[in-house]
Design a protein around this motif. Structure first.
Motif, short mmCIF file in Angstrom:
data_model
loop_
_atom_site.label_atom_id
_atom_site.label_comp_id
_atom_site.label_asym_id
_atom_site.label_seq_id
_atom_site.Cartn_x
_atom_site.Cartn_y
_atom_site.Cartn_z
N UNK A 11 1.09 7.85 15.49
CA UNK A 11 0.09 6.76 14.69
C UNK A 11 -1.02 6.55 15.59
N UNK A 12 -2.26 6.68 14.43
CA UNK A 12 -3.36 6.38 14.92
C UNK A 12 -3.94 5.48 14.16
N UNK A 13 -4.79 4.61 14.60
CA UNK A 13 -5.75 3.57 13.82
C UNK A 13 -6.96 3.99 14.45
N UNK A 14 -8.00 3.86 13.57
CA UNK A 14 -9.38 3.96 13.75
C UNK A 14 -10.46 2.77 13.29
N UNK A 15 -11.42 2.81 13.71
CA UNK A 15 -12.44 1.89 13.33
C UNK A 15 -13.71 2.58 13.76
N UNK A 68 -10.31 9.90 9.56
CA UNK A 68 -9.39 8.79 8.98
C UNK A 68 -8.12 8.74 9.62
N UNK A 69 -7.41 7.46 9.44
CA UNK A 69 -6.35 7.30 10.27
C UNK A 69 -5.28 8.49 9.91
N UNK A 70 -5.10 8.57 8.51
CA UNK A 70 -4.02 9.68 8.16
C UNK A 70 -4.19 10.99 8.80
#
Length: 262
Positions: free
Chosen positions: A249-253, A238-240
């Protein structure tokens, strides 16, 4: 079958620094796991502990007992252990000679050697097994090609064959996509998916989220030499969680079973 790996209260020092702290880990034979963490978190030291290149600190009186068990045994002849572990790194061990072909490089997995030295005896059964593995990893066209003339992706395919030839129970992959271009990364992941679906166990060490195959359902997270999380992929990727792990800061898909982070 016994568990592939059991680590209990393992602490490991490199030089004067303790780099693994109280590691407790059980991996079942045939399981598919990814160990994820930033550079310097202790992932490579963990692999070296599994392959007995690093040894745990002896517990002093009053501390919990330390245990390292591989395939149900705490003591191994290291040459025999190397044959069964199936370690895949970014380079073929010992840098094979320029005259080593792809098929010969796979055969060296029977001896845990860098090339087929004159004192080594290759049997017909070994050759037959090597040919089976070359077919399994879609590397038959590389059988007669010199390793030194192969691309990085082709060499990585041969390294996987070398790791499989003596024992196909578990593959230990340490940052397998390093130095590969995008096309070679895709080919590598397709191959690893095929092997996982055929029942080969995979223990993948990486800091690249895209290396985590859809067949991998268990994630371990490492930070500062400790395992800080161990659980299902859906809960940990998960991003958190990733933002905390990599301290940014990480974004994920997710797409088609693969996760991508930026």
């Amino acid at each position: 079958m016994p568990s592939f790996l059991e680590l209990t209260h393992v602490n490991v020092a490199r030089g004067d620094n303790v780099v693994l702290h109280d590691v407790n880990l059980t991996v079942n034979t045939g399981e598919h796991i990814a160990i994820l963490g930033p550079n310097g978190c202790g992932k490579s030291t963990l692999i070296k502990t599994i392959t007995c290149e690093c040894y745990p600190l002896v517990a002093i009186e009053g501390e919990p007992e330390t245990k390292v068990s591989i395939f149900g045994r705490q003591r191994w002849d290291l040459t025999e252990l190397k044959k069964r572990l199936g370690v895949v790194s970014t380079e073929l061990p010992g840098r094979p000679t320029l005259t080593t072909t792809g098929r010969d490089a796979v055969l060296t997995g029977f001896f845990s050697s860098s090339t087929l030295w004159p004192n080594l005896t290759v049997t017909d059964a070994m050759r037959e097994r090597a040919d089976q593995v070359m077919q399994q990893i879609d590397a038959v066209p590389l059988a007669a090609k010199l390793v030194g003339e192969m691309s990085a992706g082709q060499q990585r395919r041969i390294m996987i064959g070398r790791a499989l030839v003596a024992s196909s129970q578990m593959l230990l992959l340490d940052e397998p996509s390093n130095a590969l271009d995008l096309a070679a990364q895709v080919e590598l992941r397709h191959l690893l998916r095929k092997l996982a679906q055929q029942g080969t166990g995979i223990l993948l060490i990486t800091h690249h989220i895209a290396d985590i195959l859809p067949e991998i359902d268990r994630i371990l997270m490492m930070k500062d030499g400790r395992i800080i999380a161990d659980g299902p992929k859906t809960e940990l990727l998960t991003a958190a969680r990733l933002s905390d792990l990599f301290r940014t800061n990480v974004e994920i898909t997710e797409r088609d079973g693969f996760y991508h982070a930026w």
